[in-house]
Design a protein around this motif. Structure first.
Motif, PDB file in Angstrom:
ATOM      1  N   LYS A  46       0.797  -1.230   0.000  1.00  0.00           N
ATOM      2  CA  LYS A  46       0.000   0.000   0.000  1.00  0.00           C
ATOM      3  C   LYS A  46       0.831   1.283   0.000  1.00  0.00           C
ATOM      4  O   LYS A  46       0.444   2.256  -0.670  1.00  0.00           O
ATOM      5  N   GLY A  70       1.657   2.071  -3.562  1.00  0.00           N
ATOM      6  CA  GLY A  70       0.466   2.473  -4.294  1.00  0.00           C
ATOM      7  C   GLY A  70       0.033   3.882  -3.959  1.00  0.00           C
ATOM      8  O   GLY A  70      -0.289   4.674  -4.857  1.00  0.00           O
ATOM      9  N   GLY A 119       3.954  -0.042  -7.144  1.00  0.00           N
ATOM     10  CA  GLY A 119       2.637   0.510  -7.453  1.00  0.00           C
ATOM     11  C   GLY A 119       2.672   1.069  -8.857  1.00  0.00           C
ATOM     12  O   GLY A 119       3.681   1.656  -9.273  1.00  0.00           O
ATOM     13  N   THR A 156      -3.545  -0.131  -9.780  1.00  0.00           N
ATOM     14  CA  THR A 156      -3.122  -1.416  -9.239  1.00  0.00           C
ATOM     15  C   THR A 156      -4.143  -1.827  -8.189  1.00  0.00           C
ATOM     16  O   THR A 156      -4.469  -1.043  -7.291  1.00  0.00           O
ATOM     17  N   THR A 188      -3.553   1.958  -5.555  1.00  0.00           N
ATOM     18  CA  THR A 188      -2.995   3.227  -6.023  1.00  0.00           C
ATOM     19  C   THR A 188      -3.996   4.364  -5.811  1.00  0.00           C
ATOM     20  O   THR A 188      -4.296   5.141  -6.728  1.00  0.00           O
TER      21      THR A 188
END
Length: 265
Positions: free
Chosen positions: A21, A24, A118, A250, A262
């Protein structure tokens, strides 16, 4: 990017999805910043330099593009972001060009943070002169992206994502190029499975929790054929000079359905 027939698909654990995460969000936020700051007169090289500075300022961040040399390009890419303008639809190399009122710009960005990637893309029109047909094709890719994500459910098939994207394209009267599409994302930018922008519902790889993919519809107004710009060996342009647009996120497939990694906070 086309994948080989034999898939090498890696499913991520919930902890690994959490670890993806930050990359992203970093990509999503840079694209949001660029969407706000890109105006008439902005030079493409300034966009590239901004991304370079943002990457260098973040600990653990690394460009996925610099020195990237796959078989569909000519030599290392050597830039930090893809800047595709008007009839350039994918893999646009930043160059010394000041954006003009009415230009249709697609920005595609992939960054690695702490070993995870990401990848995301946006398209928008610069300035006050907004051609309705340009707005329409941008909207079509955004709707196709939403439709593809909605089909990224455990138990569905890869073809369900592809068919949903293709259905949106056809509803707008666009044809679909299948040379380039979405792809697996993880420790590398381009992995299996390949995610075509058209396909047959109910066919293909069965979607499972832990699959992380980039879904990226891109359409051109009046053609589905492209050629590689000989000047830079990378930029892909429509054969008839018509404009194109590109939208990408993503996403991770979880037990509860798709989650966009993302996000643009």
């Amino acid at each position: 990017m086309q994948s080989n027939v034999g898939y090498m698909i890696e499913l991520k654990t919930p902890a690994e999805i959490e670890a993806m995460k930050p990359a992203g969000r970093f990509v999503g936020n840079i694209l949001k910043e660029l969407r706000k700051s890109t105006k008439v007169g902005t030079n493409l090289l300034d966009i590239d330099n901004y991304v370079k500075e943002r990457i260098l300022s973040r600990q653990g961040a690394k460009s996925c593009y610099v020195d990237y040399a796959p078989d569909f390009g000519t030599g290392p890419f050597a830039h930090y972001i893809c800047t595709s303008v008007n009839d350039a639809v994918l893999h646009g190399i930043p160059f010394d060009y000041n954006l003009k009122d009415g230009d249709l710009v697609s920005l595609d960005l992939a960054i690695e943070v702490d070993g995870w990637v990401g990848d995301s893309a946006i398209s928008f029109i610069v300035g006050e002169h907004k051609d309705p047909e340009d707005e329409r094709i941008i909207k079509s890719t955004q709707e196709a992206l939403e439709a593809g994500i909605a089909q990224a459910q455990p138990g569905n098939r890869l073809g369900d994502i592809s068919a949903a994207i293709g259905d949106v394209a056809r509803s707008y009267g666009y044809t679909v190029n299948l040379d380039f599409g979405g792809h697996g994302v993880g420790h590398i930018m381009h992995g299996d499975p390949h995610v075509p922008n058209d396909g047959r519902a109910g066919h293909g790889y069965r979607l499972r929790p832990g699959l992380v993919i980039a879904i990226e519809p891109w359409f051109m107004k009046t053609t589905d054929e492209i050629y590689q710009d000989e000047k830079d060996g990378w930029t892909l342009r429509s054969v008839d000079g018509s404009r194109g647009a590109h939208s990408e996120h993503t996403i991770a497939i979880t037990e509860n359905g798709p989650e966009i990694l993302t996000v643009r906070e």
